[in-house]
Each structure stands twice: as C-alpha cells, then as structure tokens.
Design a protein around this motif. Sequence first.
Motif, PDB file in Angstrom:
ATOM      1  N   ALA A 163       0.786  -1.237   0.000  1.00  0.00           N
ATOM      2  CA  ALA A 163       0.000   0.000   0.000  1.00  0.00           C
ATOM      3  C   ALA A 163       0.819   1.288   0.000  1.00  0.00           C
ATOM      4  CB  ALA A 163      -0.948  -0.003   1.205  1.00  0.00           C
ATOM      5  N   MET A 164       2.004   1.275   0.595  1.00  0.00           N
ATOM      6  CA  MET A 164       2.773   2.517   0.684  1.00  0.00           C
ATOM      7  C   MET A 164       3.537   2.839  -0.604  1.00  0.00           C
ATOM      8  SD  MET A 164       5.704   1.156   3.313  1.00  0.00           S
ATOM      9  CE  MET A 164       4.829  -0.167   4.122  1.00  0.00           C
ATOM     10  N   LEU A 165       3.399   1.987  -1.629  1.00  0.00           N
ATOM     11  CA  LEU A 165       4.199   2.149  -2.847  1.00  0.00           C
ATOM     12  C   LEU A 165       3.335   2.361  -4.093  1.00  0.00           C
ATOM     13  CD1 LEU A 165       6.806  -0.665  -2.088  1.00  0.00           C
ATOM     14  CD2 LEU A 165       7.245   1.786  -2.017  1.00  0.00           C
ATOM     15  N   GLY A 166       2.358   3.267  -3.987  1.00  0.00           N
ATOM     16  CA  GLY A 166       1.415   3.483  -5.079  1.00  0.00           C
ATOM     17  C   GLY A 166       2.067   3.939  -6.374  1.00  0.00           C
ATOM     18  N   ARG A 167       3.009   4.867  -6.274  1.00  0.00           N
ATOM     19  CA  ARG A 167       3.651   5.380  -7.483  1.00  0.00           C
ATOM     20  C   ARG A 167       4.481   4.283  -8.159  1.00  0.00           C
ATOM     21  NH1 ARG A 167       7.972  10.323  -7.961  1.00  0.00           N
ATOM     22  NH2 ARG A 167       7.869  10.561 -10.217  1.00  0.00           N
ATOM     23  N   LEU A 168       5.145   3.494  -7.340  1.00  0.00           N
ATOM     24  CA  LEU A 168       5.937   2.382  -7.869  1.00  0.00           C
ATOM     25  C   LEU A 168       5.036   1.400  -8.611  1.00  0.00           C
ATOM     26  CD1 LEU A 168       8.722   0.996  -8.050  1.00  0.00           C
ATOM     27  CD2 LEU A 168       8.161  -0.206  -5.940  1.00  0.00           C
ATOM     28  N   SER A 169       3.892   1.119  -8.030  1.00  0.00           N
ATOM     29  CA  SER A 169       2.960   0.185  -8.654  1.00  0.00           C
ATOM     30  C   SER A 169       2.488   0.712 -10.017  1.00  0.00           C
ATOM     31  CB  SER A 169       1.806  -0.077  -7.681  1.00  0.00           C
ATOM     32  OG  SER A 169       0.562   0.012  -8.301  1.00  0.00           O
ATOM     33  N   ARG A 170       2.179   2.007 -10.112  1.00  0.00           N
ATOM     34  CA  ARG A 170       1.730   2.589 -11.388  1.00  0.00           C
ATOM     35  C   ARG A 170       2.817   2.487 -12.455  1.00  0.00           C
ATOM     36  NH1 ARG A 170      -0.298   6.392  -7.965  1.00  0.00           N
ATOM     37  NH2 ARG A 170       1.297   7.945  -8.431  1.00  0.00           N
ATOM     38  N   TRP A 171       4.037   2.757 -12.062  1.00  0.00           N
ATOM     39  CA  TRP A 171       5.135   2.704 -13.044  1.00  0.00           C
ATOM     40  C   TRP A 171       5.486   1.277 -13.433  1.00  0.00           C
ATOM     41  CZ3 TRP A 171       7.816   6.188 -16.039  1.00  0.00           C
ATOM     42  CH2 TRP A 171       7.396   7.521 -15.920  1.00  0.00           C
ATOM     43  N   MET A 172       5.346   0.343 -12.510  1.00  0.00           N
ATOM     44  CA  MET A 172       5.581  -1.063 -12.869  1.00  0.00           C
ATOM     45  C   MET A 172       4.600  -1.493 -13.956  1.00  0.00           C
ATOM     46  SD  MET A 172       6.474  -3.029  -9.290  1.00  0.00           S
ATOM     47  CE  MET A 172       6.554  -4.652 -10.099  1.00  0.00           C
ATOM     48  N   ILE A 173       3.346  -1.056 -13.830  1.00  0.00           N
ATOM     49  CA  ILE A 173       2.338  -1.404 -14.844  1.00  0.00           C
ATOM     50  C   ILE A 173       2.696  -0.743 -16.182  1.00  0.00           C
ATOM     51  CG2 ILE A 173      -0.094  -1.203 -15.497  1.00  0.00           C
ATOM     52  CD1 ILE A 173      -0.738  -1.386 -12.453  1.00  0.00           C
ATOM     53  N   LEU A 174       3.115   0.522 -16.144  1.00  0.00           N
ATOM     54  CA  LEU A 174       3.535   1.201 -17.378  1.00  0.00           C
ATOM     55  C   LEU A 174       4.652   0.437 -18.080  1.00  0.00           C
ATOM     56  CD1 LEU A 174       3.699   4.982 -16.312  1.00  0.00           C
ATOM     57  CD2 LEU A 174       2.013   3.911 -17.786  1.00  0.00           C
ATOM     58  N   LEU A 175       5.558  -0.131 -17.297  1.00  0.00           N
ATOM     59  CA  LEU A 175       6.669  -0.893 -17.867  1.00  0.00           C
ATOM     60  C   LEU A 175       6.241  -2.264 -18.366  1.00  0.00           C
ATOM     61  CD1 LEU A 175       9.639  -0.120 -15.454  1.00  0.00           C
ATOM     62  CD2 LEU A 175       9.278   0.718 -17.762  1.00  0.00           C
ATOM     63  N   GLY A 176       5.043  -2.684 -17.993  1.00  0.00           N
ATOM     64  CA  GLY A 176       4.528  -3.947 -18.501  1.00  0.00           C
ATOM     65  C   GLY A 176       4.496  -5.076 -17.488  1.00  0.00           C
ATOM     66  N   TYR A 177       4.836  -4.782 -16.235  1.00  0.00           N
ATOM     67  CA  TYR A 177       4.730  -5.825 -15.210  1.00  0.00           C
ATOM     68  C   TYR A 177       3.264  -6.088 -14.876  1.00  0.00           C
ATOM     69  CZ  TYR A 177       9.702  -5.186 -14.088  1.00  0.00           C
ATOM     70  OH  TYR A 177      11.065  -5.122 -14.139  1.00  0.00           O
ATOM     71  N   ASP A 178       2.971  -7.372 -14.622  1.00  0.00           N
ATOM     72  CA  ASP A 178       1.638  -7.724 -14.139  1.00  0.00           C
ATOM     73  C   ASP A 178       1.622  -7.436 -12.640  1.00  0.00           C
ATOM     74  OD1 ASP A 178      -0.664  -8.854 -13.195  1.00  0.00           O
ATOM     75  OD2 ASP A 178      -0.477 -10.704 -14.354  1.00  0.00           O
ATOM     76  N   ALA A 179       1.256  -6.189 -12.293  1.00  0.00           N
ATOM     77  CA  ALA A 179       1.332  -5.759 -10.901  1.00  0.00           C
ATOM     78  C   ALA A 179      -0.019  -5.238 -10.435  1.00  0.00           C
ATOM     79  CB  ALA A 179       2.374  -4.658 -10.757  1.00  0.00           C
ATOM     80  N   VAL A 180      -0.405  -5.630  -9.229  1.00  0.00           N
ATOM     81  CA  VAL A 180      -1.604  -5.031  -8.636  1.00  0.00           C
ATOM     82  C   VAL A 180      -1.198  -4.275  -7.380  1.00  0.00           C
ATOM     83  CG1 VAL A 180      -3.253  -6.719  -9.537  1.00  0.00           C
ATOM     84  CG2 VAL A 180      -2.195  -7.114  -7.316  1.00  0.00           C
ATOM     85  N   TYR A 181      -1.937  -3.221  -7.120  1.00  0.00           N
ATOM     86  CA  TYR A 181      -1.671  -2.382  -5.955  1.00  0.00           C
ATOM     87  C   TYR A 181      -2.544  -2.871  -4.808  1.00  0.00           C
ATOM     88  CZ  TYR A 181      -1.298   1.917  -3.212  1.00  0.00           C
ATOM     89  OH  TYR A 181      -1.081   2.833  -2.216  1.00  0.00           O
ATOM     90  N   PHE A 182      -1.911  -3.167  -3.686  1.00  0.00           N
ATOM     91  CA  PHE A 182      -2.654  -3.680  -2.531  1.00  0.00           C
ATOM     92  C   PHE A 182      -3.252  -2.522  -1.741  1.00  0.00           C
ATOM     93  CE2 PHE A 182      -2.594  -4.955   2.022  1.00  0.00           C
ATOM     94  CZ  PHE A 182      -3.619  -5.880   1.960  1.00  0.00           C
ATOM     95  N   ARG A 183      -4.586  -2.489  -1.681  1.00  0.00           N
ATOM     96  CA  ARG A 183      -5.260  -1.409  -0.969  1.00  0.00           C
ATOM     97  C   ARG A 183      -5.813  -1.845   0.383  1.00  0.00           C
ATOM     98  NH1 ARG A 183      -6.132  -0.183  -6.252  1.00  0.00           N
ATOM     99  NH2 ARG A 183      -5.753   1.980  -6.848  1.00  0.00           N
ATOM    100  N   GLY A 184      -5.571  -3.089   0.735  1.00  0.00           N
ATOM    101  CA  GLY A 184      -6.117  -3.611   1.990  1.00  0.00           C
ATOM    102  C   GLY A 184      -5.387  -3.064   3.198  1.00  0.00           C
ATOM    103  N   GLN A 185      -5.726  -3.593   4.343  1.00  0.00           N
ATOM    104  CA  GLN A 185      -5.206  -3.044   5.592  1.00  0.00           C
ATOM    105  C   GLN A 185      -4.078  -3.863   6.212  1.00  0.00           C
ATOM    106  OE1 GLN A 185      -6.302  -0.105   7.006  1.00  0.00           O
ATOM    107  NE2 GLN A 185      -7.463   0.154   5.114  1.00  0.00           N
TER     108      GLN A 185
END
Length: 159
Positions: free
Chosen positions: A12-34
């Motif tokens: 959850a603390m790495l939202g920007r990283l997650s967005r850029w990983m997807i832009l690069l083509g990684y199959d990445a999901v952002y964890f929004r849970g607690q």
Amino acid sequence: MRQEGKKFIVDAMLGRLSRWMILLGYDAVYFRGQTDKELLEKALEEGRIIITRDTRLVENRPQKQMLLIRSTQFWEQLRQVVEAFPMNFRDTILTRCSICSVLLEQVDLESMRGEIPIKAREQATELFRCPCCGHLYWDGTHPIHIMKQLKENLGNIFE
Ligand SMILES: [Zn+2]
C-alpha cells in the motif's frame, strides 16, 4: 531474462511504484487492503511476488516471493525492481491497462477514431482497448513523455 510470466503485488505505501511497474509492462496489482495477513493471503492466492518496504513483514515471514525495497527515493525504487526482474521492456512497455493491469488489445483505429479526443486523433496511429474496463489507449505524446522520464532517470537501462 524472461520475467513475463511473473506476477506482483505492491504494498500500500508504494502506489507510485505500482503505477510505473504497470507502465513498464509488469503484471502488478496495488494492494489497498489493511493488514499484512490480507496481503500475504492475496499474494499466495494469486501467486504474486510481494513488493514492500516493510522490513518487519519480510523478517517475520521469510519467503522467497518478496522483494524488500530499500530506498525511499522513487526512481531508486523503480531501478531496484527493474534490476531484480529485468524484462525486454521494448516489447512490454505500455502494453497494460494502467487501471486494471491486464494486457491491452489492439482495435481498429479508423472505426474508433470518433471515440478519442480531437487533439489525439491527428497523432494517433494505433489504438488499444482494455478488455476489462474498456479504457482506450493510443500512441502520441503520453508514451513519448514516459520514455523521456525513464531515459532521464534510469538512463543506462532505457537507452
Ligand atoms: Zn482496464
């Protein structure tokens, strides 16, 4: 070199990283849970590698399917991921929906030209659609801007 089959879940603390990983083509999901428990369960369920800055999580649950991000600086974080999981980025960059992370499908530009903003119509030569949410993507200024940032910040990898 082939990392294309790998899947990731970004803490959850790495939202920007997650967005850029997807832009690069990684199959990445952002964890929004607690909780850590939820994160570990989802990772296990979907066979995803955990990307986290949480040292405690990595220490308490030593398992191979984790990458501990060391830096607090965004571009160093992305560099760490790219070096740990190299891909042939020329083929993978901007191939996924930035919302759903699923692979885009190419659609016929001519018949869909009316669906995209007037400004983009003149520039676009290819059009893609997310099979999941229906969002449309085209080439033009956005991809150029992204490549420019990658070259500026991670030059040796994206030359
Ligand atoms: Zn989508």
